[in-house]
Write a protein that holds these residues in place. Structure first.
Motif, PDB file in Angstrom:
ATOM      1  N   ASN C 226       0.835  -1.207   0.000  1.00 40.52           N
ATOM      2  CA  ASN C 226       0.000   0.000   0.000  1.00 40.52           C
ATOM      3  C   ASN C 226       0.865   1.250   0.000  1.00 40.52           C
ATOM      4  O   ASN C 226       0.805   2.066   0.919  1.00 40.52           O
ATOM      5  CB  ASN C 226      -0.914   0.010   1.222  1.00 40.52           C
ATOM      6  CG  ASN C 226      -2.054  -0.961   1.068  1.00 40.52           C
ATOM      7  OD1 ASN C 226      -2.653  -1.036  -0.009  1.00 40.52           O
ATOM      8  ND2 ASN C 226      -2.328  -1.726   2.104  1.00 40.52           N
ATOM      9  N   ARG C 227       1.666   1.425  -1.048  1.00 38.20           N
ATOM     10  CA  ARG C 227       2.598   2.546  -1.082  1.00 38.20           C
ATOM     11  C   ARG C 227       1.868   3.874  -1.234  1.00 38.20           C
ATOM     12  O   ARG C 227       0.891   3.975  -1.983  1.00 38.20           O
ATOM     13  CB  ARG C 227       3.546   2.383  -2.267  1.00 38.20           C
ATOM     14  CG  ARG C 227       4.441   1.174  -2.207  1.00 38.20           C
ATOM     15  CD  ARG C 227       5.428   1.278  -1.083  1.00 38.20           C
ATOM     16  NE  ARG C 227       6.536   0.350  -1.263  1.00 38.20           N
ATOM     17  CZ  ARG C 227       7.394   0.045  -0.298  1.00 38.20           C
ATOM     18  NH1 ARG C 227       7.281   0.585   0.891  1.00 38.20           N
ATOM     19  NH2 ARG C 227       8.372  -0.797  -0.531  1.00 38.20           N
ATOM     20  N   THR C 228       2.360   4.882  -0.577  1.00 38.31           N
ATOM     21  CA  THR C 228       1.933   6.240  -0.928  1.00 38.31           C
ATOM     22  C   THR C 228       2.763   6.674  -2.123  1.00 38.31           C
ATOM     23  O   THR C 228       3.731   6.010  -2.490  1.00 38.31           O
ATOM     24  CB  THR C 228       2.163   7.225   0.229  1.00 38.31           C
ATOM     25  OG1 THR C 228       3.555   7.285   0.482  1.00 38.31           O
ATOM     26  CG2 THR C 228       1.415   6.805   1.482  1.00 38.31           C
ATOM     27  N   LEU C 229       2.408   7.805  -2.696  1.00 36.45           N
ATOM     28  CA  LEU C 229       3.066   8.211  -3.939  1.00 36.45           C
ATOM     29  C   LEU C 229       4.590   8.359  -3.803  1.00 36.45           C
ATOM     30  O   LEU C 229       5.332   7.786  -4.606  1.00 36.45           O
ATOM     31  CB  LEU C 229       2.418   9.491  -4.481  1.00 36.45           C
ATOM     32  CG  LEU C 229       2.921   9.929  -5.854  1.00 36.45           C
ATOM     33  CD1 LEU C 229       2.649   8.876  -6.907  1.00 36.45           C
ATOM     34  CD2 LEU C 229       2.284  11.242  -6.259  1.00 36.45           C
ATOM     35  N   PRO C 230       5.077   9.103  -2.822  1.00 34.10           N
ATOM     36  CA  PRO C 230       6.540   9.224  -2.744  1.00 34.10           C
ATOM     37  C   PRO C 230       7.214   7.878  -2.505  1.00 34.10           C
ATOM     38  O   PRO C 230       8.272   7.603  -3.090  1.00 34.10           O
ATOM     39  CB  PRO C 230       6.771  10.151  -1.547  1.00 34.10           C
ATOM     40  CG  PRO C 230       5.450  10.642  -1.118  1.00 34.10           C
ATOM     41  CD  PRO C 230       4.381   9.888  -1.803  1.00 34.10           C
ATOM     42  N   ILE C 233       7.272   6.095  -5.756  1.00 33.13           N
ATOM     43  CA  ILE C 233       8.302   6.630  -6.654  1.00 33.13           C
ATOM     44  C   ILE C 233       9.668   6.091  -6.254  1.00 33.13           C
ATOM     45  O   ILE C 233      10.452   5.631  -7.085  1.00 33.13           O
ATOM     46  CB  ILE C 233       8.297   8.173  -6.616  1.00 33.13           C
ATOM     47  CG1 ILE C 233       6.999   8.706  -7.233  1.00 33.13           C
ATOM     48  CG2 ILE C 233       9.503   8.728  -7.362  1.00 33.13           C
ATOM     49  CD1 ILE C 233       6.837  10.199  -7.085  1.00 33.13           C
ATOM     50  N   LEU C 234       9.935   6.111  -4.959  1.00 34.22           N
ATOM     51  CA  LEU C 234      11.235   5.709  -4.463  1.00 34.22           C
ATOM     52  C   LEU C 234      11.510   4.238  -4.752  1.00 34.22           C
ATOM     53  O   LEU C 234      12.626   3.852  -5.087  1.00 34.22           O
ATOM     54  CB  LEU C 234      11.295   5.964  -2.950  1.00 34.22           C
ATOM     55  CG  LEU C 234      12.682   6.102  -2.372  1.00 34.22           C
ATOM     56  CD1 LEU C 234      13.318   7.373  -2.893  1.00 34.22           C
ATOM     57  CD2 LEU C 234      12.592   6.134  -0.863  1.00 34.22           C
ATOM     58  N   THR C 235      10.481   3.405  -4.612  1.00 34.49           N
ATOM     59  CA  THR C 235      10.722   1.971  -4.708  1.00 34.49           C
ATOM     60  C   THR C 235      10.461   1.434  -6.112  1.00 34.49           C
ATOM     61  O   THR C 235      11.123   0.495  -6.516  1.00 34.49           O
ATOM     62  CB  THR C 235       9.832   1.212  -3.714  1.00 34.49           C
ATOM     63  OG1 THR C 235       8.483   1.638  -3.886  1.00 34.49           O
ATOM     64  CG2 THR C 235      10.265   1.492  -2.297  1.00 34.49           C
ATOM     65  N   SER C 236       9.528   2.026  -6.855  1.00 33.86           N
ATOM     66  CA  SER C 236       9.186   1.448  -8.155  1.00 33.86           C
ATOM     67  C   SER C 236       9.555   2.344  -9.330  1.00 33.86           C
ATOM     68  O   SER C 236      10.160   1.889 -10.295  1.00 33.86           O
ATOM     69  CB  SER C 236       7.681   1.151  -8.220  1.00 33.86           C
ATOM     70  OG  SER C 236       7.304   0.400  -7.097  1.00 33.86           O
ATOM     71  N   ALA C 237       9.212   3.607  -9.229  1.00 38.49           N
ATOM     72  CA  ALA C 237       9.352   4.460 -10.405  1.00 38.49           C
ATOM     73  C   ALA C 237      10.802   4.748 -10.751  1.00 38.49           C
ATOM     74  O   ALA C 237      11.108   5.185 -11.851  1.00 38.49           O
ATOM     75  CB  ALA C 237       8.592   5.773 -10.201  1.00 38.49           C
ATOM     76  N   ALA C 248       6.233  11.565 -12.700  1.00 34.58           N
ATOM     77  CA  ALA C 248       6.027  11.354 -11.262  1.00 34.58           C
ATOM     78  C   ALA C 248       6.280  12.636 -10.490  1.00 34.58           C
ATOM     79  O   ALA C 248       5.513  13.003  -9.587  1.00 34.58           O
ATOM     80  CB  ALA C 248       6.954  10.246 -10.776  1.00 34.58           C
ATOM     81  N   SER C 249       7.345  13.334 -10.839  1.00 28.70           N
ATOM     82  CA  SER C 249       7.632  14.566 -10.100  1.00 28.70           C
ATOM     83  C   SER C 249       6.534  15.600 -10.341  1.00 28.70           C
ATOM     84  O   SER C 249       6.169  16.354  -9.449  1.00 28.70           O
ATOM     85  CB  SER C 249       9.012  15.097 -10.463  1.00 28.70           C
ATOM     86  OG  SER C 249       8.930  16.172 -11.359  1.00 28.70           O
ATOM     87  N   PHE C 250       5.958  15.569 -11.546  1.00 24.33           N
ATOM     88  CA  PHE C 250       4.864  16.511 -11.801  1.00 24.33           C
ATOM     89  C   PHE C 250       3.679  16.242 -10.872  1.00 24.33           C
ATOM     90  O   PHE C 250       3.134  17.159 -10.265  1.00 24.33           O
ATOM     91  CB  PHE C 250       4.412  16.416 -13.263  1.00 24.33           C
ATOM     92  CG  PHE C 250       3.179  17.218 -13.541  1.00 24.33           C
ATOM     93  CD1 PHE C 250       3.246  18.594 -13.598  1.00 24.33           C
ATOM     94  CD2 PHE C 250       1.947  16.600 -13.712  1.00 24.33           C
ATOM     95  CE1 PHE C 250       2.107  19.348 -13.826  1.00 24.33           C
ATOM     96  CE2 PHE C 250       0.800  17.355 -13.942  1.00 24.33           C
ATOM     97  CZ  PHE C 250       0.887  18.723 -14.000  1.00 24.33           C
ATOM     98  N   ILE C 251       3.291  14.955 -10.768  1.00 23.93           N
ATOM     99  CA  ILE C 251       2.158  14.652  -9.880  1.00 23.93           C
ATOM    100  C   ILE C 251       2.505  15.024  -8.444  1.00 23.93           C
ATOM    101  O   ILE C 251       1.669  15.536  -7.697  1.00 23.93           O
ATOM    102  CB  ILE C 251       1.777  13.163  -9.976  1.00 23.93           C
ATOM    103  CG1 ILE C 251       1.390  12.839 -11.417  1.00 23.93           C
ATOM    104  CG2 ILE C 251       0.620  12.828  -9.040  1.00 23.93           C
ATOM    105  CD1 ILE C 251       0.956  11.401 -11.615  1.00 23.93           C
ATOM    106  N   MET C 252       3.759  14.791  -8.063  1.00 24.40           N
ATOM    107  CA  MET C 252       4.167  15.131  -6.693  1.00 24.40           C
ATOM    108  C   MET C 252       4.032  16.632  -6.395  1.00 24.40           C
ATOM    109  O   MET C 252       3.599  17.023  -5.322  1.00 24.40           O
ATOM    110  CB  MET C 252       5.632  14.733  -6.462  1.00 24.40           C
ATOM    111  CG  MET C 252       5.886  13.281  -6.126  1.00 24.40           C
ATOM    112  SD  MET C 252       5.246  12.794  -4.523  1.00 24.40           S
ATOM    113  CE  MET C 252       6.025  13.966  -3.445  1.00 24.40           C
TER     114      MET C 252
END
Ligand SMILES: Nc1ncnc2c1ncn2[C@@H]1O[C@H](COP(=O)(O)OP(=O)(O)OP(=O)(O)O)[C@@H](O)[C@H]1O
Ligand SMILES: [Mg+2]
Lengths: 365, 295, 276
Positions: C226-230, C233-237, C248-252
């Motif tokens: 259940n990852r949150t967005l950051p 990003i850190l683990t998958s993106a 990803a950085s744009f959505i962040m």
């Protein structure tokens, strides 16, 4: 030392016009007082002379030099700020020494002068304190000490004694005045306390609403006010004003309705152009007397009225008198017993009246 | 009736405590429990017996990255923080002048306040990648022929620079905001008084503005230093473990190697460092005029 | 010395030009990377990988779509849920405390306040690691609630301090007027203090949202699926192609930019700056 000339200074802050054309010549070594009610532009004038503010119009001259756009540091001025501006991160000692340090005065000399200034202002006990450990009045004295340790061309003081107790204030007035005489620095002193202005100033410039109303010695300001504003602002209690019609056709007199004031030939001549018109007559409360207390050779009209109210101040007694729908104030020195509701006849000397143009407020005599 | 009033005033008396209690209990639990648990994890083995094996591992094991991580965390802080303070001071002085568009400039300068370290890292990746803005720009302008490589193990010094750039870009806003707030609190008259007594620009800065800004700068320094020991996202995004940092190692030991004891030890070390820094700060700087300035 | 009429304006204008240059440079320093990363997030791969296209000219939504398909859609949802829970929890707990600090004088107030300030500076990420053990026992591991509870710990000191300063700025006389006209403390709070503080509180809530939205360490440690967005990003993106990362950085940064835009006035005053 230098003389200061202000030429047509105009200063606007957005929509408010703080100064509407200030012209003033301050002589070399003179002690001039700017006197006026709150918000009339005294501080603004001072700040323009210091270089902290640039005028929208007009010039500032030190001697022959135009300093209008010169930054403060190049003007060799010194200033006591209205809000003191004593630096909170410096001890009192360092605050006072700061202007000397900037001028590169040797350390020994700095110490000597700081000590001298501190003693003069009775703050030598406080030299090692920080400003937040001082009272308002003490802080103000630090501000004054800081301003007088250097020998500036122009010394600017913005209500430097406003926060002192009455005793210290009186003492400081004479100390500052003596000091100024001794070092002969051109001094511009702002106050709205007229006693301070009268006792300290070589000359007084009375200001109102961004304009200078009159410049003159304290006597001139008091005895020959140029207009109703100056007449009303200087002197306490305020000068009595009432309207009167000039009648020169048969008997020459001023008709105030409830009473008339006979005119001498000299006065009548001065009022020739006003025949039939209404003027404002002014008479200071201290020049009105109950009939029985009047000086013997006094020549003037008698006015009958009813006592409305008496202020017994000990040293003075102030009587408020109702004459028809006019309200007159009489000031007597010493204490006297008058009862409210009592009838009283007062007299005043013709030589003490002021007459002003009803439209312009300017003094006719 | 009188009974009623007494009850009322009793409630009044304890009301502030009643209002604060939930928040305080929550905080104490969620910080106190993990810290105790952390100590247990760090100093016991699976059977619950006291052990220093995690400490030995952390300090001496060849697979532990503790010393390089400490070194790099400190190096990053040592490079980044001075630059940030200088920049923030510059921005603050710039915005203390009056000019058109001042509010706009202020808003722009504080945008990074809301940008996360992960996003900040990615944004700078877009600037510095081999296909990134700078490389393409400089190649198009003919300044360089080959892209400058910022990323990858063999370019570690460049990765370090990339992290510095990203952190300076992102986290200067916080320093700036604190220092600028301090500058705004300095009454203009203090500065004007210095001008009247003959101070030039440099004297004003050195003797009036900087000393009066000291409390704000100290606060900013403290907060920045504390954050420096938590640096994580930006490093992970731009350098991974090429540049090891304390929080990154904690994360790695925890989620990749499942060394819960070692990870807890890292956590305790970061907490201890922060507490020590905070303590030193309070002891060292006690500006005597703070009261007046904060009035 | 040359007359002021001659030389002063030249130096004056020179100074003005240099100053304007510095201002523009500072703003560019902040804005340029944001603009570039957003442009790249929407650029076609052809444009991005073409070394001649410094500024991309062809735009597409496919980077964002690919990223969302990779799992960012769910991560974004998770982030929003965690952030909202964090705001709710930290305000329910923090608001009363903030009010107490703002409106009451009581014994131990200063020490308590100092404690909260200290906790505000405490490196909260360190609690995540030991929390895992507790969460496993409680079944909170890898849950959004678990992350939200940890984020609440991080946000709570901030919420207490900021709401306290917001309440302080509501004049006491207005509350007293409420008492005079017959309201009790509770009614006064809900009818007078709260409405008056609402804009500031909203800004504080948004900022709390952003704090949670941006937090990566705790989220990455406390979640697995259940990852949150950051954390995602850190683990998958990070393994994805570059332009996907920019997406990803744009959505962040999107909520951050929106926030700066709508609440810029409060963002500024929240840090004690008064804009004149
Ligand atoms: N920085 C400023 N911005 C806007 N208006 C100002 C500013 N400084 C002064 N004013 C206005 O200019 C007018 C003159 O102000 P000034 O401070 O010179 O008065 P003052 O004579 O010193 O009054 P006081 O005796 O109360 O000190 C006032 O109406 C004031 O409100
Ligand atoms: Mg004034």
């Amino acid at each position: 030392m230098v003389d200061v000339k202000l030429r047509g200074l105009v200063k606007r802050f957005g929509k408010t016009v703080a100064l509407r054309g200030i012209d003033l010549d301050i002589r070399d070594g003179e002690f001039i007082v700017l006197l006026g009610p709150s918000g009339c532009g005294k501080t603004t004038t001072l700040r323009i002379i210091a270089g902290l503010e640039k005028p929208d119009e007009g010039r500032v001259l030190f001697g022959d030099k135009d300093v209008t756009y010169l930054p403060p540091k190049d003007r060799n001025v010194s200033m006591v700020f209205q809000s003191y501006a004593v630096w909170p991160h410096m001890k009192v000692r360092d605050n006072i020494a700061f202007p000397l340090k900037i001028r590169g005065v040797p350390q020994e000399e700095i110490e000597k002068r700081v000590k001298w200034a501190a003693q003069l202002l009775q703050i030598d006990e406080l030299l090692d304190r920080y400003p937040h450990q001082l009272s308002g009045g003490q802080r103000q004295r630090v501000a004054v000490a800081r301003a007088i340790v250097i020998e500036p061309d122009v010394l600017l003081m913005d209500e430097p004694l406003s926060n002192l107790d009455a005793l210290l204030r009186v003492k400081m007035r004479s100390e500052l005045k003596k000091l100024q005489r001794r070092i002969g620095v051109t001094t511009i002193y702002v106050t709205h306390d007229q006693v301070e202005a009268m006792t300290m100033g070589d000359r007084i410039a009375v200001m109102n609403a961004g304009k200078i109303q009159q410049v003159g010695t304290p006597e001139e300001i008091y005895l020959k006010p140029a207009n109703t504003f100056v007449a009303g602002f200087v002197g306490s209690p305020q000068m009595n004003f009432f309207d009167a019609t000039v009648k020169l056709n048969e008997e020459k007199l001023l008709d105030a309705g409830e009473f008339t004031i006979p005119l001498t030939d000299d006065l009548a001549k001065l009022l020739q152009d006003y025949n039939g018109k209404t003027v404002i007559v002014g008479i200071r409360p201290e020049y009105m007397y109950p009939k029985e207390l009047a000086p013997k050779n006094l020549v003037g009209p008698e006015i009958k009225g009813v006592i409305d109210f008496v202020e017994a101040l000990g040293s003075d007694t102030i009587i408020h008198l109702r004459v028809g729908d006019k309200h007159l104030v009489v000031k007597l020195s010493g204490s006297h017993h008058y009862r409210i509701g009592e009838e009283l006849t007062v007299v005043f000397g013709l030589d003490k009246i002021h007459i002003f143009d009803k439209n312009t407020g300017k003094a006719i005599i | 009736m009188s009974n009623n009033t007494r009850k009322y005033s009793l409630v009044e008396k304890y009301l502030p405590y009643i209002l604060i209690a939930p928040a305080l209990s929550y905080l104490l639990f969620f910080i106190g429990y993990p810290l105790t648990q952390g100590v247990l994890l760090a100093f016991t083995d699976q059977n619950g017996h006291f052990t220093l094996q995690h400490v030995y591992y952390l300090l001496y094991s060849p697979s532990s990255n503790f010393w390089p991580a400490l070194e790099d965390t400190l190096a990053l802080a040592a490079v980044i923080i001075p630059i940030q303070v200088m920049l923030a001071l510059g921005f603050s002085l710039m915005l203390s002048a009056n000019f058109k568009g001042k509010d706009m400039a202020l808003y722009i300068l504080i945008i990074p306040l809301t940008i996360s370290d992960v996003a900040g890292g990615l944004i700078w990746y877009s600037m510095l990648a081999s296909n990134g803005f700078f490389n393409k720009l400089f190649m198009t302008l003919g300044i360089i022929n080959q892209p400058i490589q910022f990323f990858g193990w063999q370019f570690r010094p460049m990765e370090f620079i990339a992290i510095v750039l990203a952190e300076v870009w992102r986290a200067t806003a916080l320093v700036f905001v604190i220092i600028f707030a301090g500058l705004q609190m300095i009454s203009k008259e203090y500065i004007e008084a210095a001008e009247v007594f003959g101070a030039g620009t440099w004297t004003k800065l050195r003797h009036i503005i900087f000393p009066m800004l000291k409390p704000s700068v100290q606060t900013a320094l403290l907060i920045r230093t504390l954050f420096a020991f938590q640096v994580f996202g930006v490093v992970m995004v731009l350098a991974g473990r090429d540049i090891p940092v304390l929080a990154g190692e904690a994360y790695y030991e925890q989620t990749i190697l499942y060394h819960y004891g070692v990870a807890a030890l890292y956590a305790l070390i970061i907490a201890a460092i922060s507490i020590v820094i905070g303590y030193i700060y309070i002891k060292m700087f006690k500006a005597q005029y703070l009261r007046e300035v904060s009035m | 010395m040359p007359g002021p009429g001659e030389s002063a304006p030249i130096r004056y204008y020179l100074f003005k030009i240099v100053f304007a240059g510095i201002v523009i440079l500072s703003c560019t320093w902040i804005l340029l990377p944001i603009i570039i990363s957003i442009l790249y997030a929407f650029s076609t791969p052809q444009d991005f990988y073409n070394p001649k296209e410094v500024i991309p000219l062809h735009f597409t939504l496919s980077n964002i779509q690919k990223l969302l398909a990779l799992g960012a859609a769910r991560a974004t949802m998770n982030s929003i849920i965690v952030a909202i829970m964090t705001v709710i929890f930290s305000f329910i707990l923090g608001l009363p405390a903030g009010y107490a600090f703002a409106r009451f004088a009581f014994k131990g107030k200063d020490s308590l306040k100092l404690l909260i300030i200290g906790l505000r500076m405490f490196p909260m990420l360190v609690i995540a690691i030991p929390l895992v053990t507790l969460y496993i026992r409680l079944g909170l591991n890898d849950t959004l609630l678990g992350v939200a509870l940890a984020h609440t710990t991080m946000a709570l000191p901030f919420v207490i301090l900021i709401t306290s300063s917001i309440f302080v700025s509501v004049p006491v006389e207005l509350e007293e007027a409420g008492y005079v006209f017959g309201l009790d403390r509770k009614q006064t709070f809900f009818r007078i203090t709260l409405p008056l503080s609402l804009p500031g509180l909203t800004a504080a809530a948004i900022f709390t949202f952003i704090m949670s939205w941006n937090e990566v360490f705790m989220a990455a440690v406390l979640t697995l699926t259940n990852r949150t967005l950051p954390a995602f990003i850190l683990t998958s993106a990070m393994a994805a192609p570059d332009i996907i990362k920019f997406a990803a950085s744009f959505i962040m940064i999107l909520p951050a930019l929106i926030f700066v835009f709508i609440a810029r006035k409060y963002l500024v005053s929240m840090w004690g700056i008064t804009v004149k």
